[in-house]
Design a protein around this motif. Structure first.
Motif, PDB file in Angstrom:
ATOM      1  N   GLY A   1       0.898  -1.191   0.091  1.00 48.45           N
ATOM      2  CA  GLY A   1      -0.046  -0.010  -0.022  1.00 48.45           C
ATOM      3  C   GLY A   1       0.897   1.191  -0.113  1.00 48.45           C
ATOM      4  N   ASP A   2       1.910   1.316   0.905  1.00 51.08           N
ATOM      5  CA  ASP A   2       2.710   2.407   1.094  1.00 51.08           C
ATOM      6  C   ASP A   2       3.647   2.496  -0.241  1.00 51.08           C
ATOM      7  N   ILE A   3       4.104   1.549  -0.706  1.00 51.94           N
ATOM      8  CA  ILE A   3       4.742   1.678  -1.943  1.00 51.94           C
ATOM      9  C   ILE A   3       4.080   2.065  -3.251  1.00 51.94           C
ATOM     10  N   LEU A   4       2.717   1.464  -3.323  1.00 56.68           N
ATOM     11  CA  LEU A   4       1.742   1.787  -4.361  1.00 56.68           C
ATOM     12  C   LEU A   4       1.765   3.462  -4.388  1.00 56.68           C
ATOM     13  N   LYS A   5       1.288   3.945  -3.175  1.00 54.40           N
ATOM     14  CA  LYS A   5       1.188   5.161  -3.106  1.00 54.40           C
ATOM     15  C   LYS A   5       2.286   6.233  -3.500  1.00 54.40           C
ATOM     16  N   ASP A   6       3.339   5.813  -2.826  1.00 53.27           N
ATOM     17  CA  ASP A   6       4.712   6.398  -3.324  1.00 53.27           C
ATOM     18  C   ASP A   6       5.143   6.314  -4.742  1.00 53.27           C
ATOM     19  N   LEU A   7       4.839   5.159  -5.202  1.00 52.78           N
ATOM     20  CA  LEU A   7       4.879   4.864  -6.806  1.00 52.78           C
ATOM     21  C   LEU A   7       4.081   5.552  -7.464  1.00 52.78           C
ATOM     22  N   ALA A   8       2.925   5.733  -7.013  1.00 52.28           N
ATOM     23  CA  ALA A   8       1.955   6.742  -7.979  1.00 52.28           C
ATOM     24  C   ALA A   8       2.306   8.162  -8.133  1.00 52.28           C
ATOM     25  N   ALA A   9       2.551   8.510  -6.880  1.00 56.51           N
ATOM     26  CA  ALA A   9       3.074   9.947  -6.801  1.00 56.51           C
ATOM     27  C   ALA A   9       4.283  10.208  -7.665  1.00 56.51           C
TER      28      ALA A   9
ATOM     29  N   LYS B   1      -0.627   4.188 -20.670  1.00 60.95           N
ATOM     30  CA  LYS B   1      -0.764   2.781 -20.146  1.00 60.95           C
ATOM     31  C   LYS B   1      -0.171   2.298 -19.060  1.00 60.95           C
ATOM     32  N   PHE B   2       0.980   2.824 -18.929  1.00 61.62           N
ATOM     33  CA  PHE B   2       1.632   2.422 -17.578  1.00 61.62           C
ATOM     34  C   PHE B   2       1.036   2.971 -16.234  1.00 61.62           C
ATOM     35  N   VAL B   3       0.427   4.222 -16.491  1.00 58.94           N
ATOM     36  CA  VAL B   3      -0.201   4.717 -15.270  1.00 58.94           C
ATOM     37  C   VAL B   3      -1.611   4.063 -15.286  1.00 58.94           C
ATOM     38  N   HIS B   4      -2.337   3.764 -16.159  1.00 61.02           N
ATOM     39  CA  HIS B   4      -3.410   3.014 -16.195  1.00 61.02           C
ATOM     40  C   HIS B   4      -3.264   1.692 -15.413  1.00 61.02           C
ATOM     41  N   ASP B   5      -2.321   0.825 -15.905  1.00 58.57           N
ATOM     42  CA  ASP B   5      -1.889  -0.288 -15.207  1.00 58.57           C
ATOM     43  C   ASP B   5      -1.604  -0.247 -13.824  1.00 58.57           C
ATOM     44  N   LEU B   6      -0.829   0.908 -13.469  1.00 55.87           N
ATOM     45  CA  LEU B   6      -0.620   1.298 -11.873  1.00 55.87           C
ATOM     46  C   LEU B   6      -1.918   1.335 -11.282  1.00 55.87           C
ATOM     47  N   GLU B   7      -2.904   2.264 -11.826  1.00 53.37           N
ATOM     48  CA  GLU B   7      -3.751   2.346 -11.231  1.00 53.37           C
ATOM     49  C   GLU B   7      -5.008   1.173 -11.007  1.00 53.37           C
ATOM     50  N   ALA B   8      -4.774   0.350 -12.220  1.00 57.34           N
ATOM     51  CA  ALA B   8      -5.744  -1.041 -11.858  1.00 57.34           C
ATOM     52  C   ALA B   8      -5.255  -1.674 -10.532  1.00 57.34           C
ATOM     53  N   LEU B   9      -4.003  -1.652 -10.579  1.00 56.20           N
ATOM     54  CA  LEU B   9      -3.453  -2.556  -9.316  1.00 56.20           C
ATOM     55  C   LEU B   9      -3.742  -1.997  -8.166  1.00 56.20           C
ATOM     56  N   GLN B  10      -3.689  -0.546  -8.171  1.00 57.10           N
ATOM     57  CA  GLN B  10      -4.114   0.173  -6.923  1.00 57.10           C
ATOM     58  C   GLN B  10      -5.536  -0.228  -6.278  1.00 57.10           C
ATOM     59  N   HIS B  11      -6.350  -0.177  -7.527  1.00 60.87           N
ATOM     60  CA  HIS B  11      -7.909  -0.632  -7.088  1.00 60.87           C
ATOM     61  C   HIS B  11      -7.934  -2.202  -6.760  1.00 60.87           C
ATOM     62  N   LYS B  12      -7.019  -2.943  -7.405  1.00 60.19           N
ATOM     63  CA  LYS B  12      -7.296  -4.421  -6.975  1.00 60.19           C
ATOM     64  C   LYS B  12      -6.729  -4.439  -5.438  1.00 60.19           C
TER      65      LYS B  12
ATOM     66  N   THR C   1      -1.593  -8.729  -5.202  1.00 54.36           N
ATOM     67  CA  THR C   1      -1.210  -7.282  -5.787  1.00 54.36           C
ATOM     68  C   THR C   1       0.371  -7.049  -5.598  1.00 54.36           C
ATOM     69  N   ALA C   2       0.999  -7.586  -4.684  1.00 52.19           N
ATOM     70  CA  ALA C   2       2.384  -7.163  -4.227  1.00 52.19           C
ATOM     71  C   ALA C   2       3.253  -8.012  -5.468  1.00 52.19           C
ATOM     72  N   SER C   3       3.084  -9.161  -5.716  1.00 58.58           N
ATOM     73  CA  SER C   3       3.633  -9.968  -6.894  1.00 58.58           C
ATOM     74  C   SER C   3       3.495  -9.276  -8.278  1.00 58.58           C
ATOM     75  N   GLN C   4       2.279  -8.789  -8.490  1.00 57.74           N
ATOM     76  CA  GLN C   4       1.838  -8.453  -9.899  1.00 57.74           C
ATOM     77  C   GLN C   4       2.552  -6.924  -9.862  1.00 57.74           C
ATOM     78  N   LEU C   5       2.543  -6.187  -9.002  1.00 60.59           N
ATOM     79  CA  LEU C   5       3.342  -4.917  -8.987  1.00 60.59           C
ATOM     80  C   LEU C   5       4.676  -5.172  -9.156  1.00 60.59           C
ATOM     81  N   SER C   6       5.484  -6.056  -8.504  1.00 60.64           N
ATOM     82  CA  SER C   6       6.733  -6.327  -8.771  1.00 60.64           C
ATOM     83  C   SER C   6       7.026  -6.774 -10.109  1.00 60.64           C
ATOM     84  N   THR C   7       6.226  -7.649 -10.815  1.00 55.45           N
ATOM     85  CA  THR C   7       6.409  -7.723 -12.263  1.00 55.45           C
ATOM     86  C   THR C   7       6.253  -6.732 -13.223  1.00 55.45           C
ATOM     87  N   LEU C   8       5.093  -6.017 -12.979  1.00 54.47           N
ATOM     88  CA  LEU C   8       4.861  -4.920 -13.525  1.00 54.47           C
ATOM     89  C   LEU C   8       6.056  -4.001 -13.749  1.00 54.47           C
TER      90      LEU C   8
END
Length: 133
Positions: free
Chosen positions: A45-53, A83-94, A102-109
């Motif tokens: 969650g924290d990494i997704l938040k930092d990553l998105a910004a 497309k990358f921002v869209h993929d990140l947002e989709a993972l945030q939603h998941k 989510t963690a493994s999918q984000l790592s791979t993405l």
């Protein structure tokens, strides 16, 4: 050994673009380390938040650089960013919906994005910079 190693062939400008990419690599590795230790879901969650910004800031900086050098493939490059921002947002939603993968999918993405996007699309920026000197 890190999950994703910075390599010389990833260098684009030896400046702000590379600094941003190195920060993103560090986030990928932090997430992978946490996942490997069984606590990926706790930190994602924290990494997704930092990553998105950070990603939005980075992409804006990169696009401003491309505008300033009159990079001819700007529009196509921006589509890849979108497309990358869209993929990140989709993972945030998941993640917000409680997905446990989510963690493994984000790592791979992130690993794939950094490796492929930098080595293909961003390399075009590097080549353009070299040719215009």
């Amino acid at each position: 050994m890190a999950y994703f190693e910075w390599a010389d062939d990833l260098a684009i400008d030896h400046g702000p673009i590379d600094d941003d990419h190195k920060h993103l690599v560090a986030l990928v590795n932090a997430l992978h380390t946490a996942t490997s230790q069984g606590c990926g879901q706790e930190v994602v969650g924290d990494i997704l938040k930092d990553l998105a910004a950070y990603t939005k800031d980075h992409l804006q900086r990169e696009e401003q650089i491309m505008v300033s050098i009159r990079f001819p493939k700007l529009e196509g490059h921006k589509k890849g960013h979108e497309k990358f921002v869209h993929d990140l947002e989709a993972l945030q939603h998941k993640y917000e919906q409680g997905s446990i993968t989510t963690a493994s999918q984000l790592s791979t993405l992130l690993r794939d994005w950094l490796s492929l996007h930098i080595r293909r699309s961003d390399r075009e920026i590097r080549d353009f910079l070299k040719a215009s000197r």
